[in-house]
Design a protein around this motif. Structure first.
Motif, PDB file in Angstrom:
ATOM      1  N   GLN A 142      -3.758   8.540  -6.392  1.00  0.00           N
ATOM      2  CA  GLN A 142      -3.510   8.450  -4.953  1.00  0.00           C
ATOM      3  C   GLN A 142      -4.706   7.855  -4.231  1.00  0.00           C
ATOM      4  O   GLN A 142      -4.561   6.973  -3.367  1.00  0.00           O
ATOM      5  N   GLU A 143      -5.888   8.320  -4.571  1.00  0.00           N
ATOM      6  CA  GLU A 143      -7.087   7.770  -3.957  1.00  0.00           C
ATOM      7  C   GLU A 143      -7.259   6.296  -4.324  1.00  0.00           C
ATOM      8  O   GLU A 143      -7.730   5.495  -3.502  1.00  0.00           O
ATOM      9  N   ALA A 144      -6.844   5.926  -5.534  1.00  0.00           N
ATOM     10  CA  ALA A 144      -6.943   4.526  -5.953  1.00  0.00           C
ATOM     11  C   ALA A 144      -6.080   3.638  -5.074  1.00  0.00           C
ATOM     12  O   ALA A 144      -6.516   2.568  -4.623  1.00  0.00           O
ATOM     13  N   LEU A 145      -4.844   4.053  -4.813  1.00  0.00           N
ATOM     14  CA  LEU A 145      -3.963   3.263  -3.947  1.00  0.00           C
ATOM     15  C   LEU A 145      -4.536   3.181  -2.533  1.00  0.00           C
ATOM     16  O   LEU A 145      -4.637   2.093  -1.944  1.00  0.00           O
ATOM     17  N   ASP A 146      -4.907   4.322  -1.989  1.00  0.00           N
ATOM     18  CA  ASP A 146      -5.382   4.356  -0.606  1.00  0.00           C
ATOM     19  C   ASP A 146      -6.681   3.575  -0.437  1.00  0.00           C
ATOM     20  O   ASP A 146      -6.876   2.885   0.578  1.00  0.00           O
ATOM     21  N   MET A 147      -7.565   3.651  -1.417  1.00  0.00           N
ATOM     22  CA  MET A 147      -8.840   2.944  -1.298  1.00  0.00           C
ATOM     23  C   MET A 147      -8.680   1.441  -1.463  1.00  0.00           C
ATOM     24  O   MET A 147      -9.488   0.669  -0.945  1.00  0.00           O
ATOM     25  N   THR A 148      -7.652   1.006  -2.172  1.00  0.00           N
ATOM     26  CA  THR A 148      -7.397  -0.431  -2.273  1.00  0.00           C
ATOM     27  C   THR A 148      -7.053  -0.998  -0.895  1.00  0.00           C
ATOM     28  O   THR A 148      -7.545  -2.074  -0.510  1.00  0.00           O
ATOM     29  N   ILE A 149      -6.244  -0.257  -0.151  1.00  0.00           N
ATOM     30  CA  ILE A 149      -5.902  -0.690   1.208  1.00  0.00           C
ATOM     31  C   ILE A 149      -7.128  -0.606   2.117  1.00  0.00           C
ATOM     32  O   ILE A 149      -7.441  -1.549   2.861  1.00  0.00           O
ATOM     33  N   GLN A 150      -7.838   0.518   2.054  1.00  0.00           N
ATOM     34  CA  GLN A 150      -9.032   0.681   2.891  1.00  0.00           C
ATOM     35  C   GLN A 150     -10.089  -0.369   2.572  1.00  0.00           C
ATOM     36  O   GLN A 150     -10.837  -0.801   3.454  1.00  0.00           O
ATOM     37  N   ALA A 151     -10.165  -0.768   1.308  1.00  0.00           N
ATOM     38  CA  ALA A 151     -11.200  -1.716   0.890  1.00  0.00           C
ATOM     39  C   ALA A 151     -11.124  -3.004   1.696  1.00  0.00           C
ATOM     40  O   ALA A 151     -12.155  -3.552   2.116  1.00  0.00           O
ATOM     41  N   TYR A 152      -9.911  -3.507   1.915  1.00  0.00           N
ATOM     42  CA  TYR A 152      -9.771  -4.746   2.689  1.00  0.00           C
ATOM     43  C   TYR A 152     -10.208  -4.544   4.140  1.00  0.00           C
ATOM     44  O   TYR A 152     -10.880  -5.402   4.723  1.00  0.00           O
ATOM     45  N   ARG A 153      -9.839  -3.418   4.698  1.00  0.00           N
ATOM     46  CA  ARG A 153     -10.211  -3.172   6.098  1.00  0.00           C
ATOM     47  C   ARG A 153     -11.723  -3.058   6.252  1.00  0.00           C
ATOM     48  O   ARG A 153     -12.300  -3.536   7.235  1.00  0.00           O
ATOM     49  N   ILE A 154     -12.386  -2.425   5.297  1.00  0.00           N
ATOM     50  CA  ILE A 154     -13.845  -2.272   5.355  1.00  0.00           C
ATOM     51  C   ILE A 154     -14.534  -3.600   5.079  1.00  0.00           C
ATOM     52  O   ILE A 154     -15.408  -4.044   5.828  1.00  0.00           O
ATOM     53  N   ALA A 155     -14.146  -4.249   3.980  1.00  0.00           N
ATOM     54  CA  ALA A 155     -14.828  -5.477   3.560  1.00  0.00           C
ATOM     55  C   ALA A 155     -14.704  -6.576   4.597  1.00  0.00           C
ATOM     56  O   ALA A 155     -15.656  -7.353   4.811  1.00  0.00           O
ATOM     57  N   GLU A 156     -13.553  -6.672   5.253  1.00  0.00           N
ATOM     58  CA  GLU A 156     -13.288  -7.762   6.183  1.00  0.00           C
ATOM     59  C   GLU A 156     -13.764  -7.484   7.599  1.00  0.00           C
ATOM     60  O   GLU A 156     -13.686  -8.363   8.459  1.00  0.00           O
ATOM     61  N   ASP A 157     -14.267  -6.271   7.848  1.00  0.00           N
ATOM     62  CA  ASP A 157     -14.810  -5.954   9.163  1.00  0.00           C
ATOM     63  C   ASP A 157     -15.988  -6.890   9.464  1.00  0.00           C
ATOM     64  O   ASP A 157     -16.835  -7.125   8.600  1.00  0.00           O
ATOM     65  N   GLU A 158     -16.049  -7.421  10.673  1.00  0.00           N
ATOM     66  CA  GLU A 158     -17.086  -8.396  11.009  1.00  0.00           C
ATOM     67  C   GLU A 158     -18.485  -7.809  10.911  1.00  0.00           C
ATOM     68  O   GLU A 158     -19.459  -8.547  10.771  1.00  0.00           O
ATOM     69  N   ARG A 159     -18.609  -6.478  10.954  1.00  0.00           N
ATOM     70  CA  ARG A 159     -19.917  -5.843  10.795  1.00  0.00           C
ATOM     71  C   ARG A 159     -20.338  -5.760   9.328  1.00  0.00           C
ATOM     72  O   ARG A 159     -21.495  -5.431   9.031  1.00  0.00           O
ATOM     73  N   VAL A 160     -19.411  -6.048   8.426  1.00  0.00           N
ATOM     74  CA  VAL A 160     -19.654  -5.860   6.992  1.00  0.00           C
ATOM     75  C   VAL A 160     -19.572  -7.187   6.236  1.00  0.00           C
ATOM     76  O   VAL A 160     -20.544  -7.650   5.651  1.00  0.00           O
ATOM     77  N   MET A 161     -18.395  -7.791   6.167  1.00  0.00           N
ATOM     78  CA  MET A 161     -18.190  -9.061   5.463  1.00  0.00           C
ATOM     79  C   MET A 161     -18.897  -9.066   4.104  1.00  0.00           C
ATOM     80  O   MET A 161     -19.772  -9.874   3.809  1.00  0.00           O
ATOM     81  N   THR A 162     -18.490  -8.129   3.276  1.00  0.00           N
ATOM     82  CA  THR A 162     -19.124  -7.899   1.976  1.00  0.00           C
ATOM     83  C   THR A 162     -18.049  -7.584   0.948  1.00  0.00           C
ATOM     84  O   THR A 162     -17.104  -6.850   1.258  1.00  0.00           O
ATOM     85  N   PRO A 163     -18.141  -8.100  -0.281  1.00  0.00           N
ATOM     86  CA  PRO A 163     -17.122  -7.794  -1.294  1.00  0.00           C
ATOM     87  C   PRO A 163     -17.134  -6.322  -1.686  1.00  0.00           C
ATOM     88  O   PRO A 163     -18.145  -5.627  -1.558  1.00  0.00           O
ATOM     89  N   PHE A 164     -15.986  -5.872  -2.199  1.00  0.00           N
ATOM     90  CA  PHE A 164     -15.741  -4.434  -2.383  1.00  0.00           C
ATOM     91  C   PHE A 164     -15.174  -4.197  -3.777  1.00  0.00           C
ATOM     92  O   PHE A 164     -14.182  -4.806  -4.160  1.00  0.00           O
ATOM     93  N   MET A 165     -15.796  -3.269  -4.533  1.00  0.00           N
ATOM     94  CA  MET A 165     -15.369  -2.927  -5.890  1.00  0.00           C
ATOM     95  C   MET A 165     -14.792  -1.511  -5.911  1.00  0.00           C
ATOM     96  O   MET A 165     -15.487  -0.552  -5.577  1.00  0.00           O
ATOM     97  N   VAL A 166     -13.518  -1.398  -6.283  1.00  0.00           N
ATOM     98  CA  VAL A 166     -12.858  -0.099  -6.424  1.00  0.00           C
ATOM     99  C   VAL A 166     -12.887   0.277  -7.903  1.00  0.00           C
ATOM    100  O   VAL A 166     -12.291  -0.409  -8.743  1.00  0.00           O
ATOM    101  N   ASN A 167     -13.570   1.375  -8.243  1.00  0.00           N
ATOM    102  CA  ASN A 167     -13.784   1.758  -9.638  1.00  0.00           C
ATOM    103  C   ASN A 167     -12.889   2.929 -10.039  1.00  0.00           C
ATOM    104  O   ASN A 167     -12.872   3.972  -9.374  1.00  0.00           O
ATOM    105  N   LEU A 168     -12.155   2.740 -11.142  1.00  0.00           N
ATOM    106  CA  LEU A 168     -11.307   3.782 -11.730  1.00  0.00           C
ATOM    107  C   LEU A 168     -11.774   4.042 -13.159  1.00  0.00           C
ATOM    108  O   LEU A 168     -11.994   3.089 -13.919  1.00  0.00           O
ATOM    109  N   ASP A 169     -11.868   5.288 -13.553  1.00  0.00           N
ATOM    110  CA  ASP A 169     -12.222   5.607 -14.927  1.00  0.00           C
ATOM    111  C   ASP A 169     -11.140   5.115 -15.876  1.00  0.00           C
ATOM    112  O   ASP A 169      -9.952   5.431 -15.716  1.00  0.00           O
ATOM    113  N   GLY A 170     -11.578   4.341 -16.875  1.00  0.00           N
ATOM    114  CA  GLY A 170     -10.649   3.765 -17.832  1.00  0.00           C
ATOM    115  C   GLY A 170      -9.876   4.816 -18.600  1.00  0.00           C
ATOM    116  O   GLY A 170     -10.443   5.807 -19.062  1.00  0.00           O
TER     117      GLY A 170
END
Length: 394
Positions: A142-170
């Motif tokens: 659940q956190e993986a799905l939600d953080m994938t969506i949040q990742a775009y909102r955070i990364a694309e914020d004009e205050r951030v503009m930074t790539p985002f890595m979502v890590n899941l244990d293999g």
């Protein structure tokens, strides 16, 4: 707001989160244990439930290079990788952060060779902490799905503009099935704005991207890049609260504390093992032991403030991690101690290294760690490798 409950793996949860985020291009190269993510995305593109271009590239290096090209023309990009694949794209990973391209990438945490292993620890992503990417570590699907969506909102914020890595244990997360709530597309569309950026190729307003600099001005660019990571702390907190207000799931922002209010000792950890630690805490609380946990969600930016607040009230901390910086100590442990170094009175800290190559970290192992913290033993050992019912000190 309606949400659909489905039974999916962590990999499939990421793919669903990507589809809801509407990327323009997926650059894909398969590697165990992330392959299912890009396979599902190819299915979505084929059945037209995701309107996107699917690029099957020839390597992980090409996957990140393609994602950079996508972002450089103002389009939303996604890719996924793991282990040796992440290391193969390392050159481009630095390019992406320096170029300020808000690419989102899923990394399936997996051991790195040699010995060769397809199973999970966190040495791949933690080995790239200094690459300038935001790094989040999730606990469940659940956190993986939600953080994938949040990742775009955070990364694309004009205050951030930074790539985002979502890590899941293999395997522990990527291949484990569990119930997940999937938001409606309309709700995500309302939550996640369309990607707009001035940092792109534009005939009307030409600019140079991924350029060279001289020693006279290189540091200024890196200062601005560093400031963006620091700025992302506020954005992460805002996005977490807003996401919870809309979809009903809050994750605590930078960290997630569990029963630390009166804890005499606490374990600091990250990733899926946090679930095991929670279970042990509940059992030991029933036995009268005041134990707690602080789950680090973000390793970059680093949650210094939250760790200091924990240390003010908890005199003994153990850091449990699936990583070691060979010849010294665990990388997470180093970061934790650095955050606490300026306190007037620092807590005693212990470093527990476990789970290499996918080895199980059991409830008994976690209980063993908590008991050592409660006994508050003096030790000259820097790192303790926790294994199958045995403890190896270094």
């Amino acid at each position: 707001m309606n949400q659909t409950r489905v039974f999916v793996s962590g990999n499939e949860a990421v793919a669903l989160g990507v589809r809801l985020s509407r990327p323009h291009v997926i650059s894909a190269y398969p590697i165990t244990p992330q392959t299912i993510v890009v396979e599902r995305l190819s299915d979505f593109v084929e059945d037209q439930s995701l309107k996107a271009e699917f690029l099957h590239v020839e390597s992980e290096h090409s996957a990140m290079a393609a994602a950079m090209g996508v972002s450089s023309v103002g389009a939303r990009a996604f890719t996924a990788t793991s282990s040796q694949g992440l290391l193969h794209m390392a050159e481009c990973v630095h390019y992406a952060s320096g170029g300020r391209f808000p690419i989102v990438m899923m990394n399936a945490n997996r051991s790195v060779a040699v010995p060769w292993s397809i199973y999970g620890d966190q040495r791949d992503s933690l080995g790239l902490l200094d690459s300038g990417w935001i790094q989040v570590y999730v606990e469940d699907a659940q956190e993986a799905l939600d953080m994938t969506i949040q990742a775009y909102r955070i990364a694309e914020d004009e205050r951030v503009m930074t790539p985002f890595m979502v890590n899941l244990d293999g395997f522990v997360l990527t291949h484990t099935y569990e119930p997940v709530f999937v938001p409606d597309q309309e709700a995500v569309d309302a939550y996640l704005p369309k990607f707009e950026t001035d940092n792109k190729m534009d005939i009307e307003t030409p600019r140079s991207l991924c350029f060279s600099t001289t020693p006279d001005d290189n540091m200024e660019f890196k200062y601005v890049q560093h400031a963006a990571l620091l700025n992302s702390v506020d954005v992460i907190e805002e996005v977490d609260k807003n996401y919870g207000d809309v979809f009903g799931r809050y994750y605590g922002g930078m960290t997630d504390a569990y029963k630390t209010e009166d804890a005499e000792v606490a374990i600091v950890t990250l990733g899926s093992v946090a679930g095991t630690v929670r279970t042990v805490i509940d059992e030991m609380r029933q036995e009268g032991h005041k134990v707690g946990m602080l789950k680090i969600r973000y390793m970059r930016p680093f949650p210094e403030k939250e760790l200091i607040e924990l240390a003010k009230k908890t005199p003994v901390l153990g850091v449990l991690e699936k990583n070691v910086s060979f010849g010294y100590e665990g990388t997470v442990y180093t970061n934790v101690n650095s955050a606490l170094a300026n306190m007037e009175k620092t807590p005693k800290t212990f470093n527990f290294v476990a789970g290499f190559g996918g080895r199980d970290v059991s409830k008994d192992h976690v209980r063993q760690m908590f008991m050592e913290l409660l006994e508050n033993k003096e030790t000259s050992k820097r790192v303790q490798f926790i294994g199958r019912g045995c403890e190896i000190d270094v």
